[in-house]
Scaffold this motif. Structure first.
Motif, short mmCIF file in Angstrom:
data_model
loop_
_atom_site.label_atom_id
_atom_site.label_comp_id
_atom_site.label_asym_id
_atom_site.label_seq_id
_atom_site.Cartn_x
_atom_site.Cartn_y
_atom_site.Cartn_z
N LEU A 63 -3.67 -7.51 6.88
CA LEU A 63 -4.16 -6.55 6.94
C LEU A 63 -4.25 -5.37 8.09
O LEU A 63 -4.10 -4.56 8.46
CB LEU A 63 -4.70 -6.46 6.05
CG LEU A 63 -5.73 -4.99 6.08
CD1 LEU A 63 -4.68 -3.56 5.31
CD2 LEU A 63 -7.02 -4.77 4.94
N GLU A 64 -5.45 -6.85 8.77
CA GLU A 64 -5.36 -6.01 10.15
C GLU A 64 -4.82 -5.85 11.06
O GLU A 64 -4.69 -5.11 11.98
CB GLU A 64 -6.97 -7.21 10.80
CG GLU A 64 -8.78 -6.87 9.55
CD GLU A 64 -8.39 -5.18 9.45
OE1 GLU A 64 -8.58 -4.68 10.65
OE2 GLU A 64 -8.84 -4.80 8.47
N LEU A 81 -8.01 -2.19 -0.12
CA LEU A 81 -8.88 -2.52 -1.16
C LEU A 81 -9.01 -1.70 -2.23
O LEU A 81 -10.18 -2.80 -2.63
CB LEU A 81 -10.20 -2.34 0.12
CG LEU A 81 -10.07 -2.68 1.47
CD1 LEU A 81 -11.14 -2.12 2.20
CD2 LEU A 81 -10.28 -4.53 1.55
N LEU A 95 -2.56 -2.53 10.57
CA LEU A 95 -3.16 -1.39 10.60
C LEU A 95 -3.84 -1.53 12.15
O LEU A 95 -3.40 -0.15 13.21
CB LEU A 95 -5.04 -1.67 10.79
CG LEU A 95 -5.11 -1.78 8.63
CD1 LEU A 95 -6.73 -1.76 8.75
CD2 LEU A 95 -4.62 -0.16 8.25
N THR A 100 0.85 -1.55 -0.06
CA THR A 100 0.03 0.39 0.13
C THR A 100 0.94 1.21 0.02
O THR A 100 0.76 2.40 -0.67
CB THR A 100 -0.59 0.35 1.11
OG1 THR A 100 -1.78 -0.79 1.21
CG2 THR A 100 -1.48 1.15 1.56
N ARG A 124 -8.08 4.26 7.84
CA ARG A 124 -9.32 4.44 7.18
C ARG A 124 -8.79 4.50 5.58
O ARG A 124 -8.80 3.77 4.37
CB ARG A 124 -10.10 4.90 7.50
CG ARG A 124 -11.41 5.54 6.54
CD ARG A 124 -12.10 5.90 6.75
NE ARG A 124 -12.75 7.79 6.75
CZ ARG A 124 -13.19 8.48 6.43
NH1 ARG A 124 -14.79 8.26 6.87
NH2 ARG A 124 -13.00 9.29 5.76
N ARG A 155 -6.57 1.36 4.67
CA ARG A 155 -7.79 0.08 4.17
C ARG A 155 -8.50 0.80 2.96
O ARG A 155 -8.36 -0.28 2.86
CB ARG A 155 -8.61 0.30 5.80
CG ARG A 155 -9.50 -1.24 5.56
CD ARG A 155 -10.99 -1.54 6.80
NE ARG A 155 -10.36 -2.02 7.12
CZ ARG A 155 -10.61 -1.15 8.35
NH1 ARG A 155 -10.38 -0.07 9.20
NH2 ARG A 155 -9.69 -1.99 9.60
N ASP A 156 -8.72 1.56 3.28
CA ASP A 156 -9.37 1.80 1.47
C ASP A 156 -8.50 2.34 0.12
O ASP A 156 -8.93 1.12 -0.61
CB ASP A 156 -11.09 3.23 1.38
CG ASP A 156 -11.83 3.15 2.95
OD1 ASP A 156 -11.22 2.13 3.05
OD2 ASP A 156 -12.16 4.18 3.06
#
Length: 370
Positions: free
Chosen positions: A129-130, A185, A133, A76, A178, A181-182
């Protein structure tokens, strides 16, 4: 990892936020010395230029390893940097990412500058991912404050939300989470199977080099700006000296990043030290037998150069893609050009290489058309 980089005074200040001002002033964040262009690997002579040197102890060598899987937040962050770079030719992914970029990820454009260095707390090198984060959320406030201060390079004052982030505001941190994550995704997840395939292929190929040439040869062939010398990995960039504290470093190939290698230091619980480098392109399974025949005809490296030029590239980009030095890439491109397979066009101070119709036909196994 402990790094000693000289700082340069070019301080950004903001009104009514003494904590942020104090952090900026204490680190003496630099605007002018951060985007130095990497040079070729240094030869060690007096005129070699500035070097970042990472020193390896015996324990570091024992602990250095390839990552087990690609890291979502590393891709990312690397993808965001790649999207904001200005190479001669944007990758297909970068073009699509610019079009699909979600509104909720716009705060990342304030936080992550278009030139290095960028904040490291946003990209822990972990495979989930989680989990990544949650590590971002748990970043100590002093680390966030320091990295925001060092990386802000916009004109004038930072936006209020970024100043709040530097001040330890939990809501500002949720904006970052956020946004990460966005962006993942929307822009990264759709190509995750390709990212995984590229990661596995690159590691598998380099494991072979490790078996025959050892770790020093692997480290020295990751990129033209890297060289292994005197138990240290040297990069021709800024002047700096780093110690790995016996933790070694993860070697992490990235599908989305095409620039020079990136060093990042994280605490062990957040993934540890990591060296991120541009992974070699994957040859699709359907092209495997044709690729073997092509290597027999042209030689393995020259065949790899021809395949890499399905997308037009500069000499530096071509070298990074194939995993060779820029002079070697230029030499192979010249030989292929003499055979009518490649064409070279000057672009400003550099050149761009691309396939001729004959070169493309050779790759596609359709020489009867010529």
């Amino acid at each position: 990892m402990r790094c000693d980089y000289p700082r340069y005074a070019s301080v950004t200040r903001s009104d009514h936020l003494p904590g942020y001002d104090a952090t900026v002033a204490s680190t003496q964040a630099s605007n002018s010395g951060l985007a130095e262009k990497p040079q070729h690997a240094a030869t060690g002579g007096a005129a070699a230029g500035p070097l970042t040197r990472i020193r390896f102890s015996g324990d570091d060598l024992l602990m250095t390893r390839f990552a087990e899987a690609p890291a979502p937040l590393v891709e990312t962050s690397a993808g965001l940097l790649e999207m904001r770079r200005r190479p001669a030719v944007l990758s297909r992914w970068a073009v699509r990412a610019r079009r699909a970029f979600p509104v909720t990820a716009r705060p990342l454009l304030d936080l992550v500058p278009p030139a290095l260095p960028s904040p490291t707390f946003v990209d822990p090198p972990v495979a989930d991912l989680e989990e990544g984060l949650e590590i971002v959320r748990a970043t100590p406030a002093r680390v966030v404050a320091q990295e925001v201060a060092e990386c802000w390079r916009g004109p004038g004052h930072p936006p209020p939300w970024l100043r709040a982030l530097a001040g330890g505001d939990p809501e500002a941190m949720e904006i970052v989470v956020r946004a990460l994550r966005d962006f993942f995704l929307v822009c990264v997840a759709p190509c995750w199977p390709d990212i995984v395939a590229t990661f596995r292929a690159d590691v598998a190929e380099r494991i072979g080099v490790l078996g025959t040439g050892g770790l020093a040869e692997v480290l020295g062939t990751l990129h033209e700006t890297l060289a292994w010398r005197d138990n240290s990995l040297e990069r021709s960039w800024r002047t700096g000296d780093c110690s790995l504290d016996g933790q070694g470093v993860q070697l992490l190939p990235s599908k989305l990043w095409t620039g020079p290698p990136l060093f990042a230091d994280h605490p062990p619980e957040a993934g540890g030290n990591v060296l991120i480098y541009a992974a070699r392109a994957v040859v699709p399974a359907g092209e495997a037998s044709q690729s073997h025949n092509l290597a027999g005809l042209l030689g393995q490296t020259r065949a790899a150069v021809l395949r890499a030029l399905r997308t037009p590239r500069s000499t530096t980009e071509l070298a990074a893609c194939v995993g060779t030095s820029a002079p070697s890439a230029s030499e192979h491109a010249t030989a292929l050009r003499a055979s009518g397979l490649v064409q070279t066009v000057r672009r400003g101070r550099g050149v761009n290489h691309s396939l001729t119709p004959l070169g493309r036909s050779l790759l596609n196994g359709n020489l009867n058309a010529h």
